[in-house]
Design a protein around this motif. Structure first.
Motif, PDB file in Angstrom:
ATOM      1  N   LEU A  77      -2.525  -5.490  -1.815  1.00 65.17           N
ATOM      2  CA  LEU A  77      -3.149  -6.559  -2.782  1.00 65.17           C
ATOM      3  C   LEU A  77      -4.437  -7.544  -2.647  1.00 65.17           C
ATOM      4  O   LEU A  77      -5.340  -7.329  -3.059  1.00 65.17           O
ATOM      5  CB  LEU A  77      -2.406  -6.874  -3.847  1.00 65.17           C
ATOM      6  N   LEU A  78      -4.205  -7.826  -1.340  1.00 68.22           N
ATOM      7  CA  LEU A  78      -4.776  -9.091  -0.775  1.00 68.22           C
ATOM      8  C   LEU A  78      -6.092  -7.429  -0.071  1.00 68.22           C
ATOM      9  O   LEU A  78      -7.178  -8.541  -0.471  1.00 68.22           O
ATOM     10  CB  LEU A  78      -4.564  -9.569   0.640  1.00 68.22           C
ATOM     11  N   ALA A  79      -6.016  -6.379   0.616  1.00 67.99           N
ATOM     12  CA  ALA A  79      -7.159  -6.000   1.081  1.00 67.99           C
ATOM     13  C   ALA A  79      -8.034  -5.210   0.165  1.00 67.99           C
ATOM     14  O   ALA A  79      -9.208  -5.348   0.160  1.00 67.99           O
ATOM     15  CB  ALA A  79      -6.469  -4.254   1.473  1.00 67.99           C
ATOM     16  N   GLU A 114      -3.047 -10.694   7.855  1.00 69.75           N
ATOM     17  CA  GLU A 114      -2.940 -11.480   7.535  1.00 69.75           C
ATOM     18  C   GLU A 114      -1.645 -12.266   6.365  1.00 69.75           C
ATOM     19  O   GLU A 114      -1.263 -13.479   6.284  1.00 69.75           O
ATOM     20  CB  GLU A 114      -4.746 -12.651   5.911  1.00 69.75           C
ATOM     21  N   ALA A 115      -1.436 -10.944   5.470  1.00 72.62           N
ATOM     22  CA  ALA A 115      -0.136 -10.612   5.085  1.00 72.62           C
ATOM     23  C   ALA A 115       0.629 -10.711   5.172  1.00 72.62           C
ATOM     24  O   ALA A 115       2.202 -10.288   4.546  1.00 72.62           O
ATOM     25  CB  ALA A 115      -0.502  -9.922   3.009  1.00 72.62           C
ATOM     26  N   GLN A 117       7.169  -5.456   0.384  1.00 76.07           N
ATOM     27  CA  GLN A 117       7.145  -6.672   0.023  1.00 76.07           C
ATOM     28  C   GLN A 117       5.969  -7.254   0.269  1.00 76.07           C
ATOM     29  O   GLN A 117       4.265  -7.090  -0.070  1.00 76.07           O
ATOM     30  CB  GLN A 117       7.994  -8.302   0.086  1.00 76.07           C
ATOM     31  N   HIS A 118       5.845  -7.808   1.952  1.00 78.97           N
ATOM     32  CA  HIS A 118       4.217  -7.719   2.039  1.00 78.97           C
ATOM     33  C   HIS A 118       2.924  -7.033   2.545  1.00 78.97           C
ATOM     34  O   HIS A 118       2.543  -6.859   2.683  1.00 78.97           O
ATOM     35  CB  HIS A 118       4.795  -8.583   3.837  1.00 78.97           C
ATOM     36  N   ILE A 119       4.304  -5.325   2.414  1.00 80.40           N
ATOM     37  CA  ILE A 119       2.898  -4.324   2.556  1.00 80.40           C
ATOM     38  C   ILE A 119       2.648  -4.439   1.347  1.00 80.40           C
ATOM     39  O   ILE A 119       0.997  -4.280   1.429  1.00 80.40           O
ATOM     40  CB  ILE A 119       3.459  -3.185   2.742  1.00 80.40           C
TER      41      ILE A 119
END
Ligand SMILES: Cc1cc2nc3c(=O)[nH]c(=O)nc-3n(C[C@H](O)[C@H](O)[C@H](O)COP(=O)(O)OP(=O)(O)OC[C@H]3O[C@@H](n4cnc5c(N)ncnc54)[C@H](O)[C@@H]3O)c2cc1C
Ligand code: FES
Ligand code: FES
Lengths: 162, 292
Positions: free
Chosen positions: A153-155, A99-100, A146-148
Motif C-alpha cells: 500500500l505504501l509502494a 521502510e514498512a 501484515q507488513h507486506i
C-alpha cells in the motif's frame, strides 16, 4: 525420437541484457537464472508451483520460473528481482518494503517484489483486499503478511506521488 | 535437473504440432501452460520423451461471442478469462469462478484447454463446462470431432482425447433467460484445490417453475460428477425448500463418490457437498429470479 540431453541454443533477454546459452530442454527457467547466468536473487522453495518464491516477470507478467522450461523463453524478456532496482537506487516497491519492514528473512521477498511490481502497473491504487489477492500466491513464513500488505500500500502511494 | 530428459519441439503451426503427435504417439505430450504438467515432470510422475510446446502456435487464444454462446480457444490463459468482458457477459459462471483457480502467477500461464485436458477431478473448469453443457473440438491429422463435456471426462485425469489429438477450442452455450447459476466450494486455504464443490444452473419458466436444472460436483469422484437424477428431480417443480432438500439429499447420498485422503475423509466431503449443494441451488434460484 528418443528423450534427449542434446542442447538447444537459447537467446533470451534478462533484465535488459541479452544472454545466449546452449542448454538442455529440461532445464527449468529458475535453474537457468540461478545456475547458468548466476542471478541468484530468484529463490526456489517448492519447485512445483506452490510457494511463489521463484516468481519472475515474463514480458511484464508474473510467472513461476519453476514451472517453465528455460527454452520456452526464447525471444522473450524476463525481469528478476535484480532488474527492479539497485542497492543504491531501490525501486519504489523495494523502497516501500524497506521502510514498512515488509520482510524478515527475505526468502519470499524476490518473488513478492516482482509480483507486486507487475500488480501495481495494472492496479495503481489497490484496496487492501486486492493486495491480499495479488500476493495470495506467495508464501511467507516470517512476517504474517501484515507488513507486506502495508509495504504494498505504501509502494502504491509512493508511485502515485512520483 | 528435476525433470527427466525429453526432446523439445516448439512448432509454429497446428499442422506441424499434429504431425509431431501422430509421429510420437504415447511418447509425446502437449505442453500448454505447463502449470500441471511441469509440476508432474518435476516430481518425475510424468516423464514424456517428447514435448510438443503449443505456445508458439498463433491464434489459439481467444474468447469470442457467437450465436448462442462463447467460443474459447485452447490457449486462452486463465487470466484472460478472468478479465474478459465477453466471458463476463456470456459465461458469467466461468468468469466469476476464475479468480478462485490457483494464484495470479499460475493464472497468467494456465490455459483453458490445458485444464480440460488434464481433467483433474478437483479442477473447476471441467465441472463448469459440464454444467454449462459445453463441447470441445478435438483435432488430429485424421480430422476433427466435437465431443460434449459430459462425454469428454472419462475418469481420473482421463479424457476422450487420443494421444494424437489436440483440444483446439470449446464452445460454451449461453444460458437462456430466467436462468441462474452458482459455484460453491470449500478449500482449506483460499485458491487451493477444493475439498468439495458443486456448480448449479437452473432455468425457470414464466411462472417460476423449474424448467431445466444441472448439478455437477467436483472433488467428490473421479471426474465431474453430474447428478442427473437429482437434476431431473428439480425439473417441473416450484423450488420450495423441501424440493431443494430432496434433490440435495438424492445427489449427495447416491450420485457422488467421495474418497479419503490426507486432506479430508469421504464422510466429511459428503457432508460439505450436501451443505454446498443446497446453497448452490438456492443461489442459482435467486439469480434466476433476478434477485442477485
Ligand atoms: C499451485 C497450483 C495451484 C493450482 N490450483 C488450481 C485450482 O485451484 N483449480 C484448478 O482448476 N486448477 C488449479 N491449478 C492447475 C491450473 O489451473 C493449470 O493451469 C491447469 O490445470 C492445466 O493447464 P495448463 O495449460 O497449465 O496445462 P499443462 O500443464 O500444459 O498440461 C496439462 C495436461 O494437459 C495436456 N494438454 C494441455 N493442453 C492440451 C490441449 N490443448 N490438447 C490436448 N492436450 C493438452 C498436457 O499434455 C498435459 O497432459 C493449479 C496449479 C498450480 C501450479
Ligand atoms: S519454487 Fe516455484 S513456486 Fe515454489
Ligand atoms: S520474510 Fe521470511 S519467508 Fe517471507
Amino acid at each position: 525420437m528418443e528423450a534427449t540431453t542434446q542442447k538447444i541454443e537459447l537467446s533470451v533477454t534478462v533484465n535488459g541484457t541479452r544472454y545466449e546459452r546452449a542448454i538442455e530442454p529440461r532445464m527449468l527457467l529458475s535453474d537457468f537464472l540461478r545456475h547458468e547466468i548466476e542471478l541468484t536473487g530468484t529463490h526456489v522453495g517448492c519447485e512445483h508451483g506452490v510457494c511463489g518464491a521463484c516468481s519472475v516477470l515474463m514480458d511484464g507478467e508474473p510467472v513461476r520460473s519453476c514451472l517453465m522450461f528455460a527454452v520456452q523463453t526464447q525471444g522473450h524478456e524476463i525481469t528478476t528481482v535484480e532488474g527492479l532496482g539497485a542497492v543504491d537506487a531501490l525501486s519504489p516497491v523495494q523502497q516501500a518494503f524497506h521502510e514498512a519492514h515488509g520482510l524478515q528473512c527475505g526468502f519470499c521477498t524476490p518473488g513478492i517484489l516482482t509480483t507486486v511490481t507487475a500488480f501495481l502497473e495494472t492496479n495503481p491504487n489497490p484496496s487492501e483486499e486486492e493486495v491480499r489477492e495479488a500476493i495470495s500466491g506467495n508464501l511467507c513464513r516470517c512476517t504474517g503478511y501484515q507488513h507486506i500488505v502495508d509495504a504494498v500500500l505504501l509502494a502504491a502511494k509512493k508511485k502515485q506521488a512520483s | 535437473m528435476k525433470p527427466a530428459p525429453f526432446a523439445y519441439y516448439a512448432p509454429t503451426t497446428l499442422d506441424e504440432a499434429l504431425s509431431l503427435l501422430s509421429e510420437h504417439g504415447y511418447d509425446a505430450k502437449v505442453l500448454a501452460g505447463g502449470q500441471s504438467l511441469v509440476p508432474m515432470m518435476n516430481f518425475r510422475i510424468a516423464q514424456p520423451a517428447v514435448l510438443v510446446d503449443i505456445n508458439n502456435i498463433p491464434d489459439l487464444a481467444y474468447i469470442n461471442a457467437e450465436e448462442g454462446g462463447v467460443r474459447v480457444g485452447a490457449l486462452t490463459r486463465h487470466h484472460q478469462s478472468e478479465t474478459s468482458p465477453v466471458m463476463a457477459r456470456h459465461a458469467p459462471l466461468i468468469y466469476s469462478t476464475m479468480p478462485k483457480i490457483a494464484y495470479p502467477q499460475v493464472r497468467t500461464r494456465g490455459t483453458f484447454g490445458g485444464s480440460l485436458s488434464h481433467a483433474d477431478p478437483s479442477a473447476e473448469l471441467p465441472t463448469l463446462t459440464t454444467t454449462l453443457d459445453a463441447k470441445f473440438r478435438l483435432v488430429s491429422q485424421c480430422g476433427e470431432r466435437w465431443v460434449s463435456a459430459r462425454e469428454f471426462f472419462l475418469g481420473l485425469y482421463t479424457t476422450a482425447l487420443e494421444p494424437d489429438e489436440i483440444l483446439i477450442e470449446g464452445f460454451v452455450p449461453e444460458l437462456p433467460p430466467r436462468s441462474g447459476w452458482s459455484l460453491q466450494e470449500v478449500n482449506r486455504r483460499k485458491h487451493d484445490f477444493a475439498l468439495a464443490g458443486v456448480a448449479a444452473v437452473l432455468t425457470l419458466d414464466e411462472s417460476g417453475i423449474c424448467q431445466d436444472a444441472r448439478l455437477v460436483f467436483l472433488s467428490v469422484g473421479d471426474h465431474p460428477m453430474y447428478a442427473e437424477r437429482a437434476s431431473n428431480l428439480l425439473k417441473g417443480q416450484a423450488l420450495t425448500p423441501e424440493a431443494i432438500r430432496a434433490a440435495t439429499e438424492l445427489a449427495t447420498t447416491e450420485e457422488i463418490d467421495p474418497g479419503d485422503d490426507i486432506h479430508a475423509t469421504a464422510d466429511f466431503r459428503r457432508h460439505l457437498a450436501k451443505t454446498l449443494c443446497q446453497r448452490a441451488i438456492e443461489q442459482a434460484h435467486q439469480r434466476a429470479q433476478g434477485k442477485q
